[in-house]
Scaffold this motif. Structure first.
Motif, PDB file in Angstrom:
ATOM      1  N   ALA A 193      20.713  -0.121  23.973  1.00 30.74           N
ATOM      2  CA  ALA A 193      20.620  -0.116  25.436  1.00 30.74           C
ATOM      3  C   ALA A 193      21.952   0.281  26.070  1.00 30.74           C
ATOM      4  O   ALA A 193      21.983   0.994  27.082  1.00 30.74           O
ATOM      5  N   ASP A 194      23.052  -0.159  25.492  1.00 32.87           N
ATOM      6  CA  ASP A 194      24.376   0.214  25.989  1.00 32.87           C
ATOM      7  C   ASP A 194      24.556   1.725  25.898  1.00 32.87           C
ATOM      8  O   ASP A 194      25.072   2.366  26.824  1.00 32.87           O
ATOM      9  N   CYS A 195      24.110   2.320  24.805  1.00 35.15           N
ATOM     10  CA  CYS A 195      24.192   3.771  24.647  1.00 35.15           C
ATOM     11  C   CYS A 195      23.312   4.487  25.670  1.00 35.15           C
ATOM     12  O   CYS A 195      23.705   5.525  26.230  1.00 35.15           O
ATOM     13  N   ILE A 196      22.135   3.945  25.933  1.00 26.43           N
ATOM     14  CA  ILE A 196      21.247   4.551  26.926  1.00 26.43           C
ATOM     15  C   ILE A 196      21.856   4.456  28.317  1.00 26.43           C
ATOM     16  O   ILE A 196      21.740   5.389  29.129  1.00 26.43           O
ATOM     17  N   ALA A 197      22.499   3.339  28.626  1.00 24.59           N
ATOM     18  CA  ALA A 197      23.167   3.195  29.925  1.00 24.59           C
ATOM     19  C   ALA A 197      24.243   4.272  30.086  1.00 24.59           C
ATOM     20  O   ALA A 197      24.411   4.841  31.175  1.00 24.59           O
ATOM     21  N   GLN A 198      24.962   4.557  29.005  1.00 27.04           N
ATOM     22  CA  GLN A 198      25.972   5.625  29.048  1.00 27.04           C
ATOM     23  C   GLN A 198      25.311   6.983  29.267  1.00 27.04           C
ATOM     24  O   GLN A 198      25.804   7.816  30.038  1.00 27.04           O
ATOM     25  N   ALA A 199      24.174   7.199  28.605  1.00 32.43           N
ATOM     26  CA  ALA A 199      23.449   8.467  28.758  1.00 32.43           C
ATOM     27  C   ALA A 199      22.960   8.636  30.196  1.00 32.43           C
ATOM     28  O   ALA A 199      23.017   9.737  30.764  1.00 32.43           O
ATOM     29  N   ILE A 200      22.483   7.555  30.790  1.00 37.57           N
ATOM     30  CA  ILE A 200      22.012   7.603  32.175  1.00 37.57           C
ATOM     31  C   ILE A 200      23.147   7.998  33.113  1.00 37.57           C
ATOM     32  O   ILE A 200      22.967   8.823  34.020  1.00 37.57           O
ATOM     33  N   GLU A 201      24.323   7.426  32.908  1.00 35.43           N
ATOM     34  CA  GLU A 201      25.479   7.768  33.740  1.00 35.43           C
ATOM     35  C   GLU A 201      25.818   9.253  33.612  1.00 35.43           C
ATOM     36  O   GLU A 201      26.166   9.911  34.604  1.00 35.43           O
ATOM     37  N   MET A 202      25.713   9.780  32.401  1.00 32.35           N
ATOM     38  CA  MET A 202      26.031  11.193  32.187  1.00 32.35           C
ATOM     39  C   MET A 202      25.010  12.096  32.871  1.00 32.35           C
ATOM     40  O   MET A 202      25.365  13.112  33.478  1.00 32.35           O
ATOM     41  N   ILE A 203      23.735  11.726  32.787  1.00 31.74           N
ATOM     42  CA  ILE A 203      22.697  12.520  33.448  1.00 31.74           C
ATOM     43  C   ILE A 203      22.895  12.481  34.959  1.00 31.74           C
ATOM     44  O   ILE A 203      22.786  13.505  35.652  1.00 31.74           O
TER      45      ILE A 203
END
Length: 305
Positions: A193-203
């Motif tokens: 989930a932490d990795c997905i949160a980072q991905a969301i910020e990048m998108i």
């Protein structure tokens, strides 16, 4: 006094406090920066928006939220939590002028959750990926804390000292709730989930640029297949679907502000094909861009008469 009766009285008290600090329908800021009130005196059409991490407690009325193809209904019997930024559609489905929809929204930061997990005896195991939006049954302890927070608006001199303590208690109550792991997952460094949160910020940061999922996956140290799987577990959509919703919501905001023409709005948010932009816009909002703008302006004219 029975538990249900006490909860009912707390909800009535919360509703009275919210009405005291709201006027016309809309979103109202308060003297507590992270606390907002929402009022609607009638049922509304779907409104597309980007939910930030927040807790929403309804004191009166009912709301429907759509995330991807999933629907979430919440009323005074439950509360809603969004743990990351999520493009959603929200619609008040129960409200009247006599009994308007009344809701308190408490925004929070991931750092507040991390501090709680570090300082309080809450399990720190890495949970599996869970949906970042959920509805859970309310309880007396949470409502009591919510009422105390809202009552602080009557004594603004107390807010700087006491509000952070009550907000901390509220978040603690939510973390200990039956679905608290859905928030906790984003506070565990290295979790999916932490990795997905980072991905969301990048998108979000580069939503108008072409998205290569392979590049995004590498940037957050995940395989492409793992990113797809966990991104959908958390957001109920794929990375490309997430980006598309951000693009279309921003295009609509630009169009409604009167800043540009339809074709140019599509270009500004990353569409190279006007026909594709119009087609996907129509699919999301129910009308092509030009018709949607006209309807919006007609509604404004009627409202001003």
């Amino acid at each position: 006094m029975s538990l249900d009766k006490k909860e009912e009285m707390l909800q009535q008290e919360l509703a009275a406090q919210i009405e005291q600090y709201t006027g016309t329908d809309g979103i109202w800021a308060t003297s507590i920066p992270s606390l907002h009130f929402i009022k609607a005196s009638q049922e509304t059409d779907p409104i597309h928006s980007l939910y930030e991490p927040a807790l929403c407690i309804v004191a009166q009325g009912t709301k429907l939220v759509l995330l991807g193809k999933e629907s979430y209904v919440y009323d005074p019997s439950c509360y809603l939590v969004a743990s990351v930024q999520l493009p959603v559609s929200g619609q008040v489905i129960q409200a009247t002028p006599e009994n308007p929809y009344l809701c308190m929204q408490l925004d929070f930061q991931g750092s507040q959750i991390i501090e709680l997990i570090q300082e309080v005896d809450i399990s720190r195991s890495v949970p599996s990926s869970k949906r970042a939006l959920y509805v859970s049954k309310t309880n007396t302890s949470l409502l009591e804390a919510a009422v105390r927070l809202v009552k602080l608006l009557d004594t603004p001199q107390d807010i700087p000292v006491i509000a952070p303590l009550i907000i901390r208690e509220i978040l603690y109550r939510v973390l200990l709730g039956e679905q608290g792991h859905s928030i906790k997952q984003f506070a565990v460094t290295g979790s999916h989930a932490d990795c997905i949160a980072q991905a969301i910020e990048m998108i979000k940061r580069d939503f108008a640029k072409p998205l290569r999922v392979e590049t995004l996956a590498a940037a957050v140290n995940m395989s492409t297949s793992s990113l797809h799987y966990h991104f959908k577990e958390v957001t109920a959509m794929s990375p490309l679907q997430y980006q598309k919703k951000l693009r279309l919501q921003e295009a609509r905001r630009i169009l409604f502000s009167g800043g540009t023409e339809a074709a140019n709005a599509g270009f500004l948010v990353g569409y190279e094909s006007p026909s594709q932009f119009s087609r996907e816009y129509s699919r999301m909002f129910g009308l092509p861009p030009i018709s949607d703008i006209k309807q919006f302006r007609d509604t404004l004219r009627v409202g001003s008469n």
